[in-house]
Design an enzyme around this catalytic site. Sequence first.
Site, PDB file in Angstrom:
ATOM      1  N   GLU A 109       0.836  -1.196   0.000  1.00 29.60           N
ATOM      2  CA  GLU A 109       0.000   0.000   0.000  1.00 29.60           C
ATOM      3  C   GLU A 109       0.872   1.248   0.000  1.00 29.60           C
ATOM      4  OE1 GLU A 109      -3.952  -1.766   2.179  1.00 29.60           O
ATOM      5  OE2 GLU A 109      -2.443  -0.878   3.470  1.00 29.60           O
ATOM      6  N   CYS A 122       3.583   8.622   0.770  1.00 27.70           N
ATOM      7  CA  CYS A 122       4.127   7.715   1.780  1.00 27.70           C
ATOM      8  C   CYS A 122       4.242   6.350   1.098  1.00 27.70           C
ATOM      9  CB  CYS A 122       3.171   7.679   2.971  1.00 27.70           C
ATOM     10  SG  CYS A 122       3.614   6.469   4.212  1.00 27.70           S
ATOM     11  N   CYS A 129       6.846  -6.854   6.807  1.00 29.05           N
ATOM     12  CA  CYS A 129       7.978  -6.246   7.532  1.00 29.05           C
ATOM     13  C   CYS A 129       8.613  -7.303   8.420  1.00 29.05           C
ATOM     14  CB  CYS A 129       7.474  -5.074   8.394  1.00 29.05           C
ATOM     15  SG  CYS A 129       8.812  -4.086   9.107  1.00 29.05           S
ATOM     16  N   CYS A 133       7.436  -4.327  15.713  1.00 34.58           N
ATOM     17  CA  CYS A 133       6.892  -3.267  16.570  1.00 34.58           C
ATOM     18  C   CYS A 133       5.466  -3.658  16.969  1.00 34.58           C
ATOM     19  CB  CYS A 133       6.883  -1.941  15.821  1.00 34.58           C
ATOM     20  SG  CYS A 133       8.496  -1.490  15.185  1.00 34.58           S
ATOM     21  N   CYS A 136       2.241  -1.746  15.536  1.00 30.38           N
ATOM     22  CA  CYS A 136       2.134  -1.484  14.100  1.00 30.38           C
ATOM     23  C   CYS A 136       1.441  -2.632  13.371  1.00 30.38           C
ATOM     24  CB  CYS A 136       3.536  -1.271  13.528  1.00 30.38           C
ATOM     25  SG  CYS A 136       3.534  -0.979  11.758  1.00 30.38           S
ATOM     26  N   CYS A 354      -0.397   6.243   9.698  1.00 32.26           N
ATOM     27  CA  CYS A 354       0.828   5.559  10.132  1.00 32.26           C
ATOM     28  C   CYS A 354       0.489   4.276  10.878  1.00 32.26           C
ATOM     29  CB  CYS A 354       1.598   6.427  11.126  1.00 32.26           C
ATOM     30  SG  CYS A 354       2.646   7.637  10.385  1.00 32.26           S
TER      31      CYS A 354
HETATM   32  N1  SAH Z   1       9.968   0.879   9.481  1.00 30.30           N
HETATM   33  C1  SAH Z   1      10.017   2.299   9.338  1.00 30.30           C
HETATM   34  C2  SAH Z   1       8.932   2.881   8.460  1.00 30.30           C
HETATM   35  C3  SAH Z   1       7.519   2.375   8.614  1.00 30.30           C
HETATM   36  S1  SAH Z   1       6.557   2.864   9.988  1.00 30.30           S
HETATM   37  C4  SAH Z   1      10.016   2.952  10.703  1.00 30.30           C
HETATM   38  O1  SAH Z   1       9.811   2.257  11.687  1.00 30.30           O
HETATM   39  O2  SAH Z   1      10.274   4.148  10.788  1.00 30.30           O
HETATM   40  C5  SAH Z   1       6.248   4.568   9.812  1.00 30.30           C
HETATM   41  C6  SAH Z   1       5.988   5.285  11.135  1.00 30.30           C
HETATM   42  O3  SAH Z   1       4.711   4.942  11.687  1.00 30.30           O
HETATM   43  C7  SAH Z   1       7.005   4.958  12.196  1.00 30.30           C
HETATM   44  O4  SAH Z   1       7.387   6.114  12.875  1.00 30.30           O
HETATM   45  C8  SAH Z   1       6.220   4.033  13.112  1.00 30.30           C
HETATM   46  O5  SAH Z   1       6.764   3.956  14.384  1.00 30.30           O
HETATM   47  C9  SAH Z   1       4.850   4.676  13.078  1.00 30.30           C
HETATM   48  N2  SAH Z   1       3.762   3.797  13.509  1.00 30.30           N
HETATM   49  C10 SAH Z   1       3.667   2.474  13.404  1.00 30.30           C
HETATM   50  N3  SAH Z   1       2.504   2.038  13.904  1.00 30.30           N
HETATM   51  C11 SAH Z   1       1.826   3.131  14.328  1.00 30.30           C
HETATM   52  C12 SAH Z   1       0.528   3.330  14.909  1.00 30.30           C
HETATM   53  N4  SAH Z   1      -0.285   2.330  15.126  1.00 30.30           N
HETATM   54  N5  SAH Z   1       0.160   4.613  15.193  1.00 30.30           N
HETATM   55  C13 SAH Z   1       0.977   5.648  14.927  1.00 30.30           C
HETATM   56  N6  SAH Z   1       2.205   5.506  14.373  1.00 30.30           N
HETATM   57  C14 SAH Z   1       2.618   4.269  14.081  1.00 30.30           C
END
Ligand code: SAH
Length: 361
Positions: A109, A122, A129, A133, A136, A354
């Site tokens: 996406e 974006c 991945c 995390c 996420c 995000c």
């Molecule tokens: N792997 C990379 C890029 C993808 S995530 C990274 O970690 O930076 C993009 C951003 O979204 C990151 O800052 C991540 O921490 C944030 N993110 C992930 N899940 C989220 C959520 N549920 N709510 C808000 N931000 C989130």
Amino acid sequence: MAGFFYLINYLCAVEIAKNKKDIRAFTKEQLREFFTSQGDQAFRGNQVYEWLWQKSAHSFEEMTNISKETRQLLEDNFVINHIKVDQMQRSSDGTIKNAVRLHDNLVVESVLIPTKTRTTACVSSQVGCSLDCRFCATSRLKRMRNLNPDEIYDQVVAIDNESRLYFDRPLTNIVFMGMGEPLMNYKNVLKAIDKITSPEGLGMSPKRITVSTSGVPKMIRKMADEEVRFNLAVSLHSAIDEIRTSIMPFNATFTLTDLRAALEYWYEKTKSRITYEYVVWEGINDKQKDVDALVNFCKFAPSKVNLIEYNPIDDGEFRQASNSAIDLYVNILERNGIIVTVRRSRGKDIDAACGQLANKS
Ligand code: SAH
């Protein structure tokens, strides 16, 4: 009998398709060589290259300044593995989410985020991945594979076209904050950025591109050594090892000490400001000690902290902290000379914010 011939034809077609090469994996020089090896002029390679990249052709048929015979020659030898936007969803706030189908039918996406003056793309760098995390949605998908440079580039072109069509302006910024960890697909991400910034591609300034990482120290050092000119964002979320490991388990391997040392190296080499992405969660990182640790972590270089709104992905294990906790962060960070922004999420109603990218549809 007819079935037998059909089968033979089919197998031949598959065999031919298998031998065809992905033309966009070729450099301009290699295309020039291909044409001279065919007794044609090297210049033909430049023309084809321009069609592939500047004009983003999806087929050889579109290459109208090239003769029919040459187009057939290309057809016989190559394929263009272009992405296909399978589904486009529009949010009530103008955000657009594309479900992008790849040549092997996997889907990633990408998101177009419009503001009054900008359009930001974006983009995804991996299918799924490999990091874990816990907040996420993408981390729930297994990492299937890395995206090729052209698959990343195509996402950007698709969003640039949508921006021109729906907002009457070209794309202005790119963030690698879609699916995947860009520094775990470093080579291809850099190749894509080269193409995006090259005058032979989209000619965008690297200063308008941000690569966001969960923090892979070795790769941050490599980027610094290669003197890349795009921006770096680090998804920090906590500057206390124990807490960070509990929400981003890979932190047990890539510890804050290593991350901090790599970032110091990055700053020494590039002298460019570091942005931290940070969500404040109730009961996880909403106390004075958490803010103090953050200030301590980032004070070695000019920094900016983006406090991102949490986008809930499931049953409520994580909850956005109260406004007073956010205010505490803002006040203390500002007092310490750190730039801080509180970022509202966009596209939540279509799961485009995000951390919400998970191919639900
Ligand atoms: N792997 C990379 C890029 C993808 S995530 C990274 O970690 O930076 C993009 C951003 O979204 C990151 O800052 C991540 O921490 C944030 N993110 C992930 N899940 C989220 C959520 N549920 N709510 C808000 N931000 C989130």
